[in-house]
Design a protein around this motif. Sequence first.
Motif, PDB file in Angstrom:
ATOM      1  N   ASP A  59      34.084  43.015  40.909  1.00  0.00           N
ATOM      2  CA  ASP A  59      33.077  42.951  41.987  1.00  0.00           C
ATOM      3  C   ASP A  59      33.649  42.177  43.174  1.00  0.00           C
ATOM      4  N   GLN A  60      33.323  42.621  44.389  1.00  0.00           N
ATOM      5  CA  GLN A  60      33.854  41.924  45.561  1.00  0.00           C
ATOM      6  C   GLN A  60      33.281  40.507  45.662  1.00  0.00           C
ATOM      7  N   VAL A  61      32.076  40.329  45.163  1.00  0.00           N
ATOM      8  CA  VAL A  61      31.508  38.966  45.051  1.00  0.00           C
ATOM      9  C   VAL A  61      31.282  38.720  43.556  1.00  0.00           C
ATOM     10  N   PRO A  62      32.288  38.207  42.865  1.00  0.00           N
ATOM     11  CA  PRO A  62      32.195  38.115  41.398  1.00  0.00           C
ATOM     12  C   PRO A  62      31.165  37.088  40.943  1.00  0.00           C
ATOM     13  N   ALA A  63      30.529  37.388  39.816  1.00  0.00           N
ATOM     14  CA  ALA A  63      29.590  36.436  39.225  1.00  0.00           C
ATOM     15  C   ALA A  63      30.290  35.097  39.009  1.00  0.00           C
ATOM     16  N   MET A  64      29.537  34.020  39.225  1.00  0.00           N
ATOM     17  CA  MET A  64      30.085  32.664  39.062  1.00  0.00           C
ATOM     18  C   MET A  64      30.465  32.375  37.615  1.00  0.00           C
ATOM     19  N   GLY A  65      29.615  32.844  36.693  1.00  0.00           N
ATOM     20  CA  GLY A  65      29.885  32.534  35.286  1.00  0.00           C
ATOM     21  C   GLY A  65      28.781  33.095  34.411  1.00  0.00           C
ATOM     22  N   SER A  66      28.727  32.626  33.190  1.00  0.00           N
ATOM     23  CA  SER A  66      27.695  33.088  32.267  1.00  0.00           C
ATOM     24  C   SER A  66      27.199  31.943  31.414  1.00  0.00           C
ATOM     25  N   ILE A  67      25.977  32.109  30.927  1.00  0.00           N
ATOM     26  CA  ILE A  67      25.425  31.210  29.907  1.00  0.00           C
ATOM     27  C   ILE A  67      25.190  32.067  28.675  1.00  0.00           C
ATOM     28  N   LEU A  68      25.998  31.827  27.643  1.00  0.00           N
ATOM     29  CA  LEU A  68      25.959  32.650  26.437  1.00  0.00           C
ATOM     30  C   LEU A  68      25.343  31.825  25.303  1.00  0.00           C
ATOM     31  N   ILE A  69      24.372  32.414  24.615  1.00  0.00           N
ATOM     32  CA  ILE A  69      23.742  31.749  23.466  1.00  0.00           C
ATOM     33  C   ILE A  69      23.991  32.584  22.219  1.00  0.00           C
TER      34      ILE A  69
END
Length: 286
Positions: free
Chosen positions: A113-123
């Motif tokens: 993505d040209q504006v990539p997601a910052m991160g993730s919260i995985l549970i």
Amino acid sequence: MQTMATAAIEHAMTLTPMSEHIGTRIEGVDLRHLDDGDFAAIRQAVFERGVVYVPGQQLTEEEHIAFARCWGGIDVNAYFPANGGYPEIAEVRKSENQKTNIGGGWHTDHSYDQVPAMGSILIARETPPAGGDTLFASMGAVFDSLSDGLKNTLRGLRAVHSADHIYKADGLYAQTDQGADLKGHDIRTLANHPVVIRHPKTGREILYVNPGFTLNFEGWTREESLPLLKHLYGVAEREEFHCRVQWQPGSVAIWDNRSTWHYAMNDYHGHRRLMHRITLSGEALE
Ligand SMILES: O=C(O)CCC(=O)C(=O)O
Ligand SMILES: [Fe+2]
């Protein structure tokens, strides 16, 4: 007095490094009831250490979403199946009968993505009796380890990224037993980013290419790009740059896509594993 002292000790949040370069394990905290100081310390640890691991949590789906909103916007993943009633939550799952898992190779989410997601919260919701760990790599430490000459060459390059070869109708996952679960086969992605980015919050230089989604250096053919990409991947695959998350139901990991790679190990055939993921919105990289 005794009770108050005990309560104070129980409240103290502890941060422990998971390896030299990456990962902080956080204990003594309940992510459902964070004060501003603890939230700021967790955010800082994610930015500086790439991934934070918080075992023993009990977040419901609603609490997962509420915690994610504290970080900013939520991106709805276009490919993973959504969890029943909660479009913000993507399911990362493998059943007793499936052989392929999601994320079973080194990659950085959303670099396509040209504006990539910052991160993730995985549970972790359901974990196998053994195995199913996730490895993370510090791409800041990998960059620091390169020679000054190679660093300078990389600073002048951009790279092209896409997810089409993974997710499209005839892509990698379509050939496997994960194919039927995934969606977005007709989405097309193409992005280009500097090969060396500056972390938007810490300013640290980071090597931003990955084996999952990087196609080539801009202006170079894939054939010309591969030898240098493979050299860089070989450095990043060195264990000295990694940490390992071992999940139990309830465990939470929060990672920063700008500064890390990750790898979901596929070593638990015959058992179920179910993770709930919320993807955090990011910003353009430079
Ligand atoms: O299942 C995992 O541990 C991680 C899977 C993955 O690559 C992801 O959720 O982005
Ligand atoms: Fe991933």
